[in-house]
Scaffold this active site. Structure first.
Site, PDB file in Angstrom:
ATOM      1  N   HIS A 242      81.103  66.417  41.030  1.00  0.00           N
ATOM      2  CA  HIS A 242      80.071  65.844  41.906  1.00  0.00           C
ATOM      3  C   HIS A 242      80.334  64.340  41.909  1.00  0.00           C
ATOM      4  O   HIS A 242      79.985  63.656  40.950  1.00  0.00           O
ATOM      5  CB  HIS A 242      78.690  66.162  41.328  1.00  0.00           C
ATOM      6  CG  HIS A 242      77.556  65.472  42.036  1.00  0.00           C
ATOM      7  ND1 HIS A 242      77.157  65.827  43.294  1.00  0.00           N
ATOM      8  CD2 HIS A 242      76.769  64.441  41.668  1.00  0.00           C
ATOM      9  CE1 HIS A 242      76.147  65.046  43.664  1.00  0.00           C
ATOM     10  NE2 HIS A 242      75.901  64.198  42.697  1.00  0.00           N
TER      11      HIS A 242
ATOM     12  N   HIS B 290      80.805  69.672  47.638  1.00  0.00           N
ATOM     13  CA  HIS B 290      79.712  69.263  48.531  1.00  0.00           C
ATOM     14  C   HIS B 290      79.776  67.782  48.835  1.00  0.00           C
ATOM     15  O   HIS B 290      79.051  66.993  48.226  1.00  0.00           O
ATOM     16  CB  HIS B 290      78.353  69.583  47.893  1.00  0.00           C
ATOM     17  CG  HIS B 290      78.245  71.006  47.467  1.00  0.00           C
ATOM     18  ND1 HIS B 290      77.956  71.386  46.191  1.00  0.00           N
ATOM     19  CD2 HIS B 290      78.432  72.143  48.171  1.00  0.00           C
ATOM     20  CE1 HIS B 290      77.960  72.707  46.122  1.00  0.00           C
ATOM     21  NE2 HIS B 290      78.250  73.193  47.299  1.00  0.00           N
TER      22      HIS B 290
ATOM     23  N   ASP C 206      75.596  76.131  48.977  1.00  0.00           N
ATOM     24  CA  ASP C 206      75.078  75.400  47.813  1.00  0.00           C
ATOM     25  C   ASP C 206      73.751  76.009  47.381  1.00  0.00           C
ATOM     26  O   ASP C 206      72.730  75.331  47.270  1.00  0.00           O
ATOM     27  CB  ASP C 206      74.927  73.911  48.157  1.00  0.00           C
ATOM     28  CG  ASP C 206      74.707  73.074  46.899  1.00  0.00           C
ATOM     29  OD1 ASP C 206      74.804  73.632  45.789  1.00  0.00           O
ATOM     30  OD2 ASP C 206      74.431  71.864  47.035  1.00  0.00           O
TER      31      ASP C 206
END
Lengths: 424, 332
Positions: A180, A233, A306
């Site tokens: 992330h 993401h 997600d």
């Protein structure tokens, strides 16, 4: 068990096959793709007329809250939601309670998944213990316990030095690492995109620059060891461009985007709509459009829901208190078909982003409908239009901002290794 | 094929399905006639305050709950007095903020009070959107007035400020207004900006260091200044903001003295604005930080009038919202 699916439009991104055909499934594998003889013996014949058959979808990030307290869903409810969405394989997020940083947790998840016999479950293991970014997890033990990928879920590794060591150590094991990318200090405690809108609402903002700074750092550090990276993401065009540039240099980096970041923008926060609270946050329309262009240009490997369900007791929280995330795996396919309707992608390209794409990014065997492949597949009616009612979902989570949206594309059958795990 | 895309975020819960104002959550999105109605009603209440009998029977039999999750003296006491002067019963509840995170949820607290048949809530909460959450939950069953939610909105403060400007500085549509100080963290400033825009203020300026007055504020339709002298030039009204001491700890400012050196309102600096420019402050003041005592106590400051106006404005808001809820006799 022998099954035939007759007269179905077979769309196979693994080799580009797109034709009306029959599929015969024997012993969990595709035995025939083409014309199946009339006298072929089968236990069940499915009428595929008007349906599309594609390889089962892969969700690269699913929060099943297992282990966990169960109020926000568990592996049973969330895998049920997955198969109802045509998803035959999921990667569990490691930020469970406790965190998936010990073999015991991974074993529990896999045993339960085996018992449920719904979607195929790949377990991810925390890259650092407790995802805290302070010490390496026992990666070899975790790999031996079944981990197929290491992940930091939604936690950036604060220390660049520790990230360097963690990625070097992981590189020896050959498994990809999901990160992330976000500079934690720049991101601070922001709960939505930092912009005129966050200023208007008086909500702490999370600057897009935090992602761009974070991803440059992560890519540069990964290049030192050659560790394969997957950013599932991304939320900014700049971050996708950084991945594209790294790939051009030959680095093993791939990225994905959540379907929400392709359909929604910060405007959907409206007047404190907690269902539009995501991490990374929904950005400006300009960023959303940059992501859509990147998807159309092929710079994005995978689209994900997600999936982050949370139970109804969280509905009474203020925007700041409410947890991040949307419960969306069940609607991943029809939501993605919006991109097809918008003219951004062809249907084949959309299916690639949901099946072979995530497999490539995660280093999993490529799903396929070619003869000899494992019969993980999804049959859907591409013309069925329905109005989304969150309460109708199998997921425990009702947290999604798509209530009353008209969607196209209904999953009719989901098969895992030839078994029908969902039918509607 | 055209498929519908229903965006939940669009709904402003301060209006009901028929478009009637049921709650006051922010000045943002208020229609000009509604705002003028509140201000005109407040004018009439101001005169009541001069009488020897200061009560009206408007809210007789109604119960208003002051639900405060944050400390407040001025706002809470003027709301209490406003409701009492309208003959309502008032329940004051101060909830320590820590209990909300571990104990009862905000909605449960409100539901428990609703079980006691109350008619309205005046709510202050440290988190943006708290009043929206409650209003969305209650719908038409009780009125909600936002008395400050985090850094988001403080509509009655903004209304009393525009009321003050209108009374003492003349028509807002030809006055230049500057808001000085920590705009980033100020719910007052946000609501002031919306209120002033709706009433046609031709130029709203925000003045302060970039760490407290980010350039992105221009998205709200204001002119951003990082230099006090340039920002005050030609201004008719100056709204000072309270500077919170926490801003030092988060490194947004080197020190309070440094802030005063750049942005403190002193008699000398007032000369940069129009002669006799009005000075407002929502209180409580940090004398010697955002405002010098000579200015706070000087003839241009209208800080105590603001308090008196606050009472009248809050009476007006309660009257109009309760009237709308009670069948609309005051809504016309």
């Amino acid at each position: 068990m022998r099954r035939i699916i007759r007269n179905v439009r077979v769309m196979d991104p693994s080799d580009g096959f797109d034709a009306i055909a029959d599929l015969a499934i024997v012993a969990g594998k595709i035995a025939i793709r083409g014309a199946v003889a009339e006298d072929f013996q089968a236990d069940e014949i499915l009428d595929g007329a008007g349906l599309v058959a594609c390889p089962g979808l892969i969700e690269s990030s699913l929060q099943a809250h297992t282990p966990g307290h169960g109020r926000d869903g568990d592996l049973a409810s969330e895998l049920q939601a997955a198969v109802a969405g045509g998803v035959t394989q999921v990667v569990l997020r490691p930020d469970t309670q406790p965190v998936a940083d010990t073999p015991a947790v991974l074993q529990e998840q896999q045993l339960l998944a085996e018992k449920l016999a719904l979607a195929r479950v790949q377990v991810s293991a925390a890259l650092t213990t407790g995802l805290r970014g302070q010490a390496l997890s026992e990666m070899t033990a975790l790999m031996d316990a079944g981990a197929r990928v290491f992940s930091q879920a939604k936690q950036p590794v604060h220390s660049a030095a520790l990230l360097r060591l963690a990625l070097s150590y992981a590189a020896d094991l050959g498994l990809p690492v999901m990160l992330h990318p976000e500079d934690p200090e720049l991101a601070a405690h922001g709960v939505m995109n930092e912009s005129g809108l966050s200023l208007r609402l008086g909500l702490p903002g999370r600057t897009a620059v935090a992602e761009q700074v974070g991803i440059q750092r992560d890519i540069a550090i990964a290049a030192l060891s050659g560790c394969p990276l997957f950013f599932p993401h991304l939320s900014t065009g700049g971050a996708v461009a950084a991945v594209k540039a790294a790939r051009k240099r030959g680095e093993a980096v791939r990225c994905g985007v959540s379907i929400h970041h392709l359909l929604l923008s910060e405007q959907d926060v409206g007047f404190f709509n907690v269902h539009a609270k995501l991490l990374p946050p929904l950005r400006s329309l300009a960023e959303r459009n940059a992501l859509r262009r990147a998807v159309a240009d092929g710079d994005v490997t995978a689209i994900s829901s997600d999936h982050s369900p949370w139970g109804v007791d969280r509905e009474s929280m203020t925007f700041i208190q409410a947890p991040f995330g949307i419960s969306g795996v069940e609607w991943l396919l029809p939501l993605t078909l919006r991109l097809v309707d918008d003219g951004l992608l062809g249907l084949m390209a959309a299916l690639r982003l949901l099946s072979t794409g995530p497999a490539q990014a995660l280093g999993l065997p490529l799903p396929s409908l070619q003869v000899g492949s494992v019969a993980d597949l999804c049959l859907f009616d591409p013309e069925a239009v329905f109005t989304l009612n969150p309460a109708s979902g199998a997921s425990r989570g009702r947290n999604l901002p798509y209530a009353q949206w008209d969607l196209r594309g209904r999953v009719r059958y989901t098969l895992v290794e030839g078994r029908v795990v969902f039918r509607a | 094929m055209s498929l519908s895309t229903f965006r939940f975020g669009d709904g402003n819960p301060q209006y009901d399905a028929q478009g009637r104002l049921r709650h006051l959550l922010n000045t943002e999105g208020l229609r000009e006639p509604e705002m003028l109605q509140i201000l005109d009603t407040a004018e009439s209440f101001l005169s009541i305050a001069q009488r020897s009998v200061k009560k009206t029977p408007t809210l007789r039999g109604k119960t208003i709950v002051n639900l405060f999750f944050e400390n407040s003296t001025r706002t809470r006491s003027t709301f209490e007095l406003a409701a009492k002067r309208l003959s309502a019963d008032v329940l004051n509840i101060a909830v320590s903020t820590s209990s909300t995170s571990k104990g009862e949820s905000l909605i449960d607290t409100v539901d428990n009070l609703m079980a006691m048949q109350v008619d309205g809530f005046v709510i202050r909460h440290p988190e943006a959107g708290a009043a929206h959450l409650i209003a969305r939950h209650l719908g038409d069953s009780a009125l909600v007035i936002n008395a400050g939610d985090g850094q988001h909105a403080h509509p009655t403060q903004a209304l009393l400020d525009v009321f003050t400007i209108r009374r003492l500085a003349g028509p807002i549509e030809d006055r230049v207004v500057a808001i000085v100080g920590d705009v980033l963290h100020s719910r007052v400033a946000r609501s002031q900006i919306h209120a002033l825009s709706i009433l046609g203020c031709p130029e709203i300026r925000v003045i302060g260091p970039q760490t407290l007055v980010p350039k992105e504020l221009s998205a709200l339709g204001v002119h951003v200044y990082h230099d006090l002298q340039a920002g005050l030039r030609g201004v008719d009204v100056i709204c000072a903001l309270r500077l919170q001491k926490e801003r030092m700890e988060s490194h947004r400012l080197p020190s309070l003295d440094e802030f005063h050196r750049r942005f403190g309102l002193t008699p000398e600096r007032l000369q940069w604005a129009q002669p006799d420019a009005l000075v407002l402050h929502p209180g409580p003041m940090n004398r010697g930080v955002e405002i010098a005592s000579e200015v706070a106590d000087g003839h241009q400051a209208v800080i105590l009038q603001q308090v008196a106006h606050g009472l009248a404005v809050r009476m007006a808001v309660l009257t109009l919202l309760a009237g709308a809820a009670g069948g609309g006799e005051n809504h016309a």
